[in-house]
Design an enzyme around this catalytic site. Structure first.
Site, PDB file in Angstrom:
ATOM      1  N   ASP A 100     -27.116  73.618  66.080  1.00 41.28           N
ATOM      2  CA  ASP A 100     -26.707  74.877  65.160  1.00 41.28           C
ATOM      3  C   ASP A 100     -27.774  75.741  64.907  1.00 41.28           C
ATOM      4  O   ASP A 100     -28.243  75.871  63.836  1.00 41.28           O
ATOM      5  CB  ASP A 100     -25.968  74.267  63.880  1.00 41.28           C
ATOM      6  N   GLU A 114     -19.917  84.323  68.537  1.00 42.83           N
ATOM      7  CA  GLU A 114     -19.057  84.646  67.429  1.00 42.83           C
ATOM      8  C   GLU A 114     -18.631  85.936  67.570  1.00 42.83           C
ATOM      9  O   GLU A 114     -19.460  86.897  67.847  1.00 42.83           O
ATOM     10  CB  GLU A 114     -19.569  84.299  66.364  1.00 42.83           C
ATOM     11  N   LYS A 150     -16.248  81.963  69.071  1.00 45.74           N
ATOM     12  CA  LYS A 150     -15.797  81.656  67.891  1.00 45.74           C
ATOM     13  C   LYS A 150     -15.065  82.620  67.204  1.00 45.74           C
ATOM     14  O   LYS A 150     -15.355  83.739  67.352  1.00 45.74           O
ATOM     15  CB  LYS A 150     -17.288  81.531  67.324  1.00 45.74           C
ATOM     16  N   THR A 191     -13.723  78.783  63.903  1.00 45.31           N
ATOM     17  CA  THR A 191     -14.730  78.456  62.898  1.00 45.31           C
ATOM     18  C   THR A 191     -14.359  78.956  61.520  1.00 45.31           C
ATOM     19  O   THR A 191     -13.062  79.234  61.068  1.00 45.31           O
ATOM     20  CB  THR A 191     -16.216  79.178  62.940  1.00 45.31           C
ATOM     21  N   PHE A 247     -15.899  72.657  58.172  1.00 45.24           N
ATOM     22  CA  PHE A 247     -17.366  72.863  57.608  1.00 45.24           C
ATOM     23  C   PHE A 247     -17.414  71.998  56.730  1.00 45.24           C
ATOM     24  O   PHE A 247     -16.664  71.831  55.410  1.00 45.24           O
ATOM     25  CB  PHE A 247     -17.209  74.327  56.953  1.00 45.24           C
TER      26      PHE A 247
END
Length: 365
Positions: free
Chosen positions: A55, A134, A170, A195, A217
């Site tokens: 990440d 993203e 994303k 996400t 998350f």
């Protein structure tokens, strides 16, 4: 007195020898498998149960920990773009943005897109799998704009010779984002990574949309509970973020959904270990470093067989049901909104940096 000291010294040596002998016997009695696990790092063991994803936008960290995939977001790209080591990527993106002309706004947008893809291209040189790129969080409530931006990013990868199979787009897990993901998958064969996912309702809607992957998350859920309850610490097995991902994983496997689960946003290695066996886990360089130095035994906590036996009922969510169920989860509502705002704020900071750089280039500085 000297004789007494001598006796004590000999006694200490005898005890020490006995302890060493006992320790040797203990090691000899341990199974080869256990001894091997003790010598392996927690990270190496984790990789046998779960696909590990970095990440980060920092290529050096990716190279060091050798993950299968890597994922980025506006905050990570902003941090990386400030590093001197990556200024050449920013400079290249600005040249691209200016060369494609248009208004200042269009030049900035083209530079941003090129920069995100440039980081993705560099990452793909270092991972054997896929990179997640993203879509701007400010488009989170506009399905058509998310579709257009996603296809533009895929087009830039294609121009660079990268097949769309190596890219995950994303998208925020709003209703609009989930529907954009559904259309990208069905009509364009573009794989999506949903996400900012905090609620079970979001997870169900993503599974029903048949998207490739979700990123629930963990750490941000824990953050909310620590901030909104009187409790400041949780053991991994009772961590609300861990419990949320465990439920989602079990639901997906029990009912045979093709969407895979990638736990994200970790605050400590205990959370990571508690989700060993999850399809994928995306982990920051700091925690990857801790896991590489940790030699404790990692056990598989999640698997399909366990999931099949869990006590969960299948549900269906249309738009109205989704909005209601998600709205009933205060934590998820607040963290989704907060996440979108934070990613949007970092996108604006990156835009400001790019505008200043473009102006500087045009003025010949």
């Amino acid at each position: 007195m000297a004789e007494k000291q001598h006796i004590l010294s000999v006694s200490a040596i005898e005890v020490s020898d006995e302890m060493v002998s006992a320790d040797k016997n203990k090691k000899n009695n341990e199974s080869p498998d256990k001894r091997r696990k003790m010598s392996e790092s927690a990270l190496s063991q984790l990789k046998k149960h779960t696909v590990v994803v970095a990440d980060t936008g920092d290529f050096n960290a990716i190279e060091e920990y050798k993950p299968q995939d890597a994922t980025t977001n506006p905050s990570l790209i902003l941090a990386a773009a400030k590093m001197p080591a990556y200024q050449h990527l920013l400079d290249q993106a600005i040249k691209y943005g200016i060369a494609n002309g248009g208004t200042e706004e269009e030049q900035v947008a083209n530079t941003m897109d090129k920069l995100f893809v440039s980081f993705g291209l560099e990452i793909l040189k270092k991972v054997p799998g896929r990179v997640s790129t993203e879509v701007d969080a400010r488009l989170s409530f506009d399905k058509d704009e998310m579709l257009a931006k996603a296809l533009k990013l895929i087009g830039l990868y294609k121009e660079a010779g990268i097949n769309k199979e190596r890219v995950l787009i994303k998208l925020s897990s709003t209703w609009e984002g989930i529907q954009a993901g559904k259309e990208l998958e069905e009509k364009h064969g573009v794989h999506c990574n949903m996400t900012l996912l905090f609620s079970f309702a979001q997870a169900v809607a993503c599974a029903e949309a048949n998207v490739t992957l979700i990123s629930p998350f963990v750490g941000r859920i824990l953050d909310w509970y620590k901030e909104n309850t009187g409790r400041k610490s949780y053991e991994p097995h009772e961590d609300p973020g861990v419990l949320s991902v465990t439920k989602i994983y079990n639901y997906y496997k029990k009912f045979g959904y093709s969407t895979v689960v990638m736990g994200a946003s970790f605050r400590n290695t205990g959370q990571v270990k508690a989700l060993a066996g999850c399809d994928l886990l995306t982990i920051s360089p700091g925690l990857l470093g801790e896991l590489s130095q940790d030699h404790s035994t990692i056990e598989e906590m999640l698997n399909v067989e366990k999931a099949k036996g869990c006590d969960l009922e299948k549900v269906h969510l249309d738009e109205k049901a989704f909005r209601w169920e998600h709205n009933e989860d205060r934590m998820a509502v607040e963290k989704l909104s907060d996440g979108i705002r934070k990613f949007a704020a970092d996108a604006i900071k990156l835009e400001t940096m790019i505008k200043e750089k473009i102006l500087s280039v045009k003025n010949g500085q």
